[in-house]
Design an enzyme around this catalytic site. Structure first.
Site, short mmCIF file in Angstrom:
data_model
loop_
_atom_site.label_atom_id
_atom_site.label_comp_id
_atom_site.label_asym_id
_atom_site.label_seq_id
_atom_site.Cartn_x
_atom_site.Cartn_y
_atom_site.Cartn_z
N TYR A 112 15.83 61.69 65.98
CA TYR A 112 15.94 61.77 67.43
C TYR A 112 14.68 62.30 68.12
O TYR A 112 14.61 62.33 69.34
CB TYR A 112 17.15 62.62 67.82
CG TYR A 112 18.43 61.81 67.80
CD1 TYR A 112 18.65 60.80 68.74
CD2 TYR A 112 19.40 62.03 66.83
CE1 TYR A 112 19.80 60.04 68.71
CE2 TYR A 112 20.56 61.26 66.79
CZ TYR A 112 20.75 60.27 67.74
OH TYR A 112 21.89 59.52 67.71
N GLU A 198 35.30 64.68 41.16
CA GLU A 198 34.75 63.71 42.09
C GLU A 198 35.20 63.95 43.53
O GLU A 198 34.38 63.92 44.45
CB GLU A 198 35.16 62.29 41.66
CG GLU A 198 34.78 61.21 42.65
CD GLU A 198 35.36 59.85 42.29
OE1 GLU A 198 35.32 58.95 43.15
OE2 GLU A 198 35.84 59.67 41.15
N ASP A 250 37.32 59.23 38.92
CA ASP A 250 38.25 58.10 38.82
C ASP A 250 37.76 57.12 37.75
O ASP A 250 36.56 56.97 37.52
CB ASP A 250 38.34 57.35 40.15
CG ASP A 250 39.12 58.13 41.21
OD1 ASP A 250 39.92 59.00 40.84
OD2 ASP A 250 38.91 57.85 42.41
#
Length: 370
Positions: A112, A198, A250
């Site tokens: 910015y 995770e 997973d």
């Protein structure tokens, strides 16, 4: 709580590098000015690094922290390079101000400061990586700080900027991982291992089950793909506390990719992989082979999508799986051949407490990890 317990204390003493970096910035800019003054087109050579390649024999140097190629920014050969060079110099001037004033800014702050020039946040991210390579430093040396998202709980206490963070008082309460590792000191731990999970949902499941009351450990989550502070903090814990570290993700392509990010580093920050990777990482679960071993019901399985299969096939070609983690690769092949995936939460089909009371403790106790 601490009586009779062995304690480990360590302190990090950061070395100020601001002056050296400011000198490097001035030398770099001076060389560009001299090129222009002498009628030469400015040209910058940037070394390129990688954490893996697709050599099936693993006859490569991807893990040696040496560059594999060079990228040249040359205006006379590539007219579009002028805009790229302008962006690099603009960010470099901002970094110079941060170092001179001993201030810190995020990548979003930098964007910015000149959004018309940068156009997109990804441009700033890429430029900062280029500057790190150019100056041979890490991002935190530039006083560019990320927004932390990682969490930690367990048998741990440390000081951050002089403030005591006492996870050990309530081992099942979550605390934010420090954004600036240089502010961390005086670590005290009686943990027996570190567990990385995770997802935040699994982290909270362990907290609700009061997992750390029954298991002397430290639990860390990066809440998905881990950010830089989480990876640096984990690396620091493993190095200083000399504890075994296990990872629970997973059983799907993205979980596996997160696992490899912790152990081998990310492609985007390959130049800094040596400061963040955790080669001691062991894959605790959930493994594709766990589905049959624990007799999970078929309703817990999800079919791999075409995108999932492409991702698995691409990961199977990574050289470090051939050289350093062949058992991981075998499990990944099993996932692809079966064509299915499942999440950690699938273990709840056995019982809600199975993950915290049986699965994790049993696998660690009996060494059932790879």
């Amino acid at each position: 709580m601490e009586v009779g317990m062995a304690r480990r204390r360590f302190a990090m003493q950061p070395e100020p590098q601001s002056r050296l970096l400011l000198t490097s910035v001035r030398c770099f800019v001076r060389s560009l000015v001299e090129d222009v003054s002498n009628g030469r087109s400015p040209s910058i050579a940037l070394e390129r690094y990688r954490t893996y390649c697709s050599d099936p024999l693993g006859n490569c140097a991807c893990s040696s922290d040496t560059p594999f190629a060079k990228d040249f920014i040359s205006i006379d050969k590539h007219p579009q390079a002028a805009h790229r060079l302008a962006g690099l110099l603009r960010v470099l001037s901002i970094v110079q101000q941060l170092l001179q004033q001993n201030k810190h800014a995020s990548k979003r702050d930098i964007f910015y400061m000149d959004p018309a020039l940068f156009v997109d946040q990804a441009v700033v991210d890429h430029i900062i990586s280029d500057i790190c390579i150019l100056l041979k430093c890490s991002r935190h040396h530039l006083n560019v700080v990320p927004v932390g998202k990682g969490l930690v709980m367990g048998w741990l206490r440390f000081k951050e900027s002089g403030r005591t963070v006492s996870c050990i008082k309530n081992p099942n309460a979550d605390y934010p991982i420090p954004v600036c590792l240089e502010d961390v000191e005086d670590i005290v731990s009686v943990a027996q291992y570190i567990l990385v999970v995770e997802k935040e949902t699994v982290f909270q499941r362990l907290a609700n089950d009061k997992f750390c009351d029954r298991n002397r450990c430290i639990v860390v989550t990066g809440r998905g793909y881990p950010d830089v502070p989480t990876r640096r903090f984990l690396r620091y814990l493993v190095e200083q506390l000399c504890l075994p570290v296990y990872c629970l993700v997973d059983s799907d392509p993205y979980g596996f990719d997160i696992l490899t990010t912790y152990r081998f580093g990310s492609t985007q920050m390959a130049y800094d992989a040596k400061l963040m990777r955790v080669p001691e990482m062991r894959w605790l679960g959930v493994l594709p082979s766990d589905f049959e071993e624990f007799n999970l019901p078929d309703r817990c399985l999800l079919n791999l999508t075409p995108e999932d299969k492409r991702k698995v096939e691409a990961m199977l070609s990574r050289c470090y799986l051939h050289k350093k983690a062949p058992q991981w690769r075998t499990e990944l092949i099993m996932m692809l051949h079966k064509g299915v995936k499942f999440e950690i939460e699938a273990l709840s089909a056995i019982s809600f407490a199975f993950l915290s009371e049986v699965y994790i403790p049993t696998k660690i106790e009996h060494g059932r990890h790879i």
